[in-house]
Write an enzyme that holds these catalytic residues in place. Structure first.
Site, PDB file in Angstrom:
ATOM      1  N   SER A   1     -10.283  -1.101   3.381  1.00 19.89           N
ATOM      2  CA  SER A   1      -9.779  -0.684   4.729  1.00 19.89           C
ATOM      3  C   SER A   1      -9.731   0.526   5.535  1.00 19.89           C
ATOM      4  O   SER A   1      -9.111   1.218   4.575  1.00 19.89           O
ATOM      5  CB  SER A   1      -8.821  -1.304   4.763  1.00 19.89           C
ATOM      6  OG  SER A   1      -8.544  -2.650   4.030  1.00 19.89           O
TER       7      SER A   1
ATOM      8  N   GLU B   1      -4.647   3.310   6.861  1.00 23.90           N
ATOM      9  CA  GLU B   1      -4.364   3.008   5.100  1.00 23.90           C
ATOM     10  C   GLU B   1      -4.449   4.984   5.276  1.00 23.90           C
ATOM     11  O   GLU B   1      -4.302   5.542   4.134  1.00 23.90           O
ATOM     12  CB  GLU B   1      -4.920   2.187   4.620  1.00 23.90           C
ATOM     13  CG  GLU B   1      -5.101   1.759   3.469  1.00 23.90           C
ATOM     14  CD  GLU B   1      -5.069   1.032   2.612  1.00 23.90           C
ATOM     15  OE1 GLU B   1      -6.024   0.069   2.619  1.00 23.90           O
ATOM     16  OE2 GLU B   1      -5.797   1.691   1.294  1.00 23.90           O
TER      17      GLU B   1
ATOM     18  N   ARG C   1       0.400  -1.570  -0.016  1.00 21.53           N
ATOM     19  CA  ARG C   1      -0.195   0.156  -0.227  1.00 21.53           C
ATOM     20  C   ARG C   1       1.236   1.649   0.308  1.00 21.53           C
ATOM     21  O   ARG C   1       0.771   1.878   0.349  1.00 21.53           O
ATOM     22  CB  ARG C   1      -1.448   0.276   1.050  1.00 21.53           C
ATOM     23  CG  ARG C   1      -1.965  -1.287   1.307  1.00 21.53           C
ATOM     24  CD  ARG C   1      -2.282  -0.964   0.042  1.00 21.53           C
ATOM     25  NE  ARG C   1      -4.364  -1.876   0.346  1.00 21.53           N
ATOM     26  CZ  ARG C   1      -4.227  -3.014  -0.052  1.00 21.53           C
ATOM     27  NH1 ARG C   1      -3.184  -3.249  -0.704  1.00 21.53           N
ATOM     28  NH2 ARG C   1      -5.459  -3.686   0.019  1.00 21.53           N
TER      29      ARG C   1
HETATM   30  N1  EPU Z   1     -10.842 -11.551  10.174  1.00 24.71           N
HETATM   31  C1  EPU Z   1     -11.183 -10.977  10.937  1.00 24.71           C
HETATM   32  N2  EPU Z   1     -13.116 -10.340  11.154  1.00 24.71           N
HETATM   33  C2  EPU Z   1     -12.963  -8.825  10.952  1.00 24.71           C
HETATM   34  C3  EPU Z   1     -12.194  -9.026   9.271  1.00 24.71           C
HETATM   35  C4  EPU Z   1     -10.998  -9.840   8.569  1.00 24.71           C
HETATM   36  O1  EPU Z   1     -11.224 -12.344  11.927  1.00 24.71           O
HETATM   37  O2  EPU Z   1     -14.003  -8.309  11.241  1.00 24.71           O
HETATM   38  C5  EPU Z   1      -9.804 -12.378   9.185  1.00 24.71           C
HETATM   39  C6  EPU Z   1     -10.634 -12.934   8.240  1.00 24.71           C
HETATM   40  O3  EPU Z   1     -11.075 -13.583   8.494  1.00 24.71           O
HETATM   41  C7  EPU Z   1      -9.174 -13.463   7.720  1.00 24.71           C
HETATM   42  C8  EPU Z   1      -8.285 -12.150   7.671  1.00 24.71           C
HETATM   43  O4  EPU Z   1      -9.017 -11.585   8.937  1.00 24.71           O
HETATM   44  O5  EPU Z   1      -9.158 -14.449   8.447  1.00 24.71           O
HETATM   45  C9  EPU Z   1      -7.949 -11.686   6.532  1.00 24.71           C
HETATM   46  O6  EPU Z   1      -9.387 -11.008   6.058  1.00 24.71           O
HETATM   47  P1  EPU Z   1      -9.865 -10.720   4.436  1.00 24.71           P
HETATM   48  O7  EPU Z   1      -8.934 -11.597   3.598  1.00 24.71           O
HETATM   49  O8  EPU Z   1     -11.277  -9.936   4.309  1.00 24.71           O
HETATM   50  O9  EPU Z   1      -8.814  -9.438   4.351  1.00 24.71           O
HETATM   51  P2  EPU Z   1      -7.886  -8.160   4.970  1.00 24.71           P
HETATM   52  O10 EPU Z   1      -6.880  -8.668   5.281  1.00 24.71           O
HETATM   53  O11 EPU Z   1      -8.757  -7.927   6.640  1.00 24.71           O
HETATM   54  C10 EPU Z   1      -7.145  -6.659   2.988  1.00 24.71           C
HETATM   55  C11 EPU Z   1      -6.715  -5.992   2.285  1.00 24.71           C
HETATM   56  C12 EPU Z   1      -8.383  -5.209   1.864  1.00 24.71           C
HETATM   57  C13 EPU Z   1      -8.954  -6.491   0.199  1.00 24.71           C
HETATM   58  C14 EPU Z   1      -8.011  -8.170   0.940  1.00 24.71           C
HETATM   59  C15 EPU Z   1      -8.478  -9.198   0.138  1.00 24.71           C
HETATM   60  C16 EPU Z   1      -5.744  -3.717   3.292  1.00 24.71           C
HETATM   61  C17 EPU Z   1      -5.663  -2.798   4.465  1.00 24.71           C
HETATM   62  N3  EPU Z   1      -6.667  -4.320   3.143  1.00 24.71           N
HETATM   63  O12 EPU Z   1      -8.007  -7.145   3.995  1.00 24.71           O
HETATM   64  O13 EPU Z   1      -8.051  -4.038   0.429  1.00 24.71           O
HETATM   65  O14 EPU Z   1     -10.084  -6.238   0.347  1.00 24.71           O
HETATM   66  O15 EPU Z   1      -6.481  -7.753   2.156  1.00 24.71           O
HETATM   67  O16 EPU Z   1      -7.300  -9.127  -0.525  1.00 24.71           O
HETATM   68  O17 EPU Z   1      -4.468  -4.743   3.573  1.00 24.71           O
HETATM   69  C18 EPU Z   1      -8.942  -2.105   0.955  1.00 24.71           C
HETATM   70  O18 EPU Z   1      -7.317  -1.779   1.117  1.00 24.71           O
HETATM   71  O19 EPU Z   1      -9.388  -0.769   1.014  1.00 24.71           O
HETATM   72  C19 EPU Z   1      -9.517  -3.449   1.150  1.00 24.71           C
HETATM   73  C20 EPU Z   1     -10.155  -3.576   1.357  1.00 24.71           C
END
Ligand code: EPU
Length: 330
Positions: A230, A326, A159
């Site tokens: 995010s 972010e 990012r």
């Molecule tokens: N999780 C939870 N609770 C929550 C949210 C997530 O336990 O409320 C756990 C999920 O179960 C999973 C892990 O956290 O084990 C990762 O969750 P997720 O796949 O939803 O991805 P994220 O790390 O929360 C990142 C990006 C998103 C992107 C997703 C998918 C960042 C800051 N965010 O989110 O990007 O869509 O991965 O690749 O890296 C954005 O940048 O605006 C954005 C939405």
């Protein structure tokens, strides 16, 4: 005075002294000549999907790229190269790639925002980052100096890029050059992407649909509920801290960074700290993805900042981990 309400997906009301759009490189050059950038502070805004307005009024000039167009600049048996205007809507570009049979961008479906900002922010989702597709970024600075940054000169990281550095804020992105593959190169191993696809053959259209379906289930639509995706970046912590925490939280999800570092999903930390779905005045932590803060209506930047601070403190108090926004605070 110009309302910025329609220029931020958080749906926060703020005003700017001036708002100007440029539709071509020549128009931007003309603005440089006219001294637009010497008159008052300026800020280049895309679709406003990653900003938080913290003040009611900015005595600034906001600039927006309306440079459109997608031009095929190179093609061989394996690859295409496309030059895309910084003002193109990101997801329309992805849709074009998918419909023409160009592989590589499909996991980045439905990310809000525009092409110029994608190259600043190094947008990423489901195991793909836009840096994987970028060949070069064509820019003009406020002194009228034109420079093409090759991908390796953009200093891409999670990012982040060189364009986020304070001394590079006078650089405007005109075009981004992308390379896409003519052959399948799917990345389906992130989270539940493969499961979402089901048994059928993976095609570009199916993968795009699977990604869109996952996003729509978890992420609030900014048209219905203001948000900036995010709100925090996922923190990278030392392996020592990770090993300590894992004793207490064996189910903690994590991603390997290198031998000494591990990335932890901030959404999980926030949920464990008890903030998922919690409301504070006109703002809340989204109930399906705790990494997203939402405007329940008429929120100010201050309301969002208060909630963000409470969430950061709760996560720090429970895990000793600092989570950083972010979203760009203005
Ligand atoms: N999780 C939870 N609770 C929550 C949210 C997530 O336990 O409320 C756990 C999920 O179960 C999973 C892990 O956290 O084990 C990762 O969750 P997720 O796949 O939803 O991805 P994220 O790390 O929360 C990142 C990006 C998103 C992107 C997703 C998918 C960042 C800051 N965010 O989110 O990007 O869509 O991965 O690749 O890296 C954005 O940048 O605006 C954005 C939405």
């Amino acid at each position: 005075m110009h309302s910025l309400l329609s220029h931020n997906t958080f749906g926060i009301e703020a005003h700017a002294a001036y708002f100007m759009e440029y539709h071509s490189e020549d128009e931007l050059k003309h603005m440089v000549k006219e001294g637009v950038f010497k008159e008052r502070p300026y800020f280049c805004i895309g679709a406003g999907s990653n900003v938080l307005f913290t003040r009611p009024y900015y005595d600034w000039t906001f600039l927006h790229s309306a440079i459109r167009g997608m031009e095929l600049t190179y093609e061989d048996a394996n690859y295409v190269e496309v030059r895309v205007g910084s003002g193109e809507v990101w997801d329309e570009f992805v849709q074009t790639c998918v419909s023409r049979g160009w592989y590589g961008a499909e996991n980045l479906s439905l990310i809000p925002g525009e092409v110029g900002a994608s190259a600043v922010q190094n947008i990423g989702a489901y195991g793909v980052e836009v840096k994987d597709l970028i060949i070069s970024v064509e820019t003009l600075d406020t002194n009228g100096y034109r420079r093409i940054y090759k991908a390796h000169e953009c200093e891409y990281g999670y990012r982040t890029s060189i364009f986020k550095q304070e001394d590079k804020k006078n650089i405007f992105i005109l075009y981004v050059n992308f390379r896409l593959s003519k052959h399948p190169c799917f990345k389906l191993d992130y989270g539940n992407v493969r499961q979402e696809l089901g048994e059928g053959e993976a095609t570009l259209k199916h993968v795009r649909k699977a990604i869109i379906d996952i996003r729509q289930r978890k992420l609030p639509d900014p048209a219905l509920q203001g948000n900036a995706g995010s709100f925090f970046v996922n923190p990278v912590i030392s392996r020592t801290l990770y090993e300590e925490l894992r004793v207490a939280y064996p189910q903690m999800p994590s991603y390997e960074i290198d031998t000494n570092h591990v990335k932890i999903p901030a959404g999980w930390l926030i949920e464990q700290a008890g903030w998922k779905g919690q409301r504070m005045g006109p703002v809340a932590v989204h109930d399906k993805q705790a990494l997203v803060l939402v405007n329940l209506g008429e929120a100010t930047g201050g309301d969002v900042m208060r909630l963000a601070k409470a969430v950061q403190e709760a996560v720090y108090g429970k895990f000793g981990i600092e989570i950083r926004p972010e979203v760009n605070f203005l």
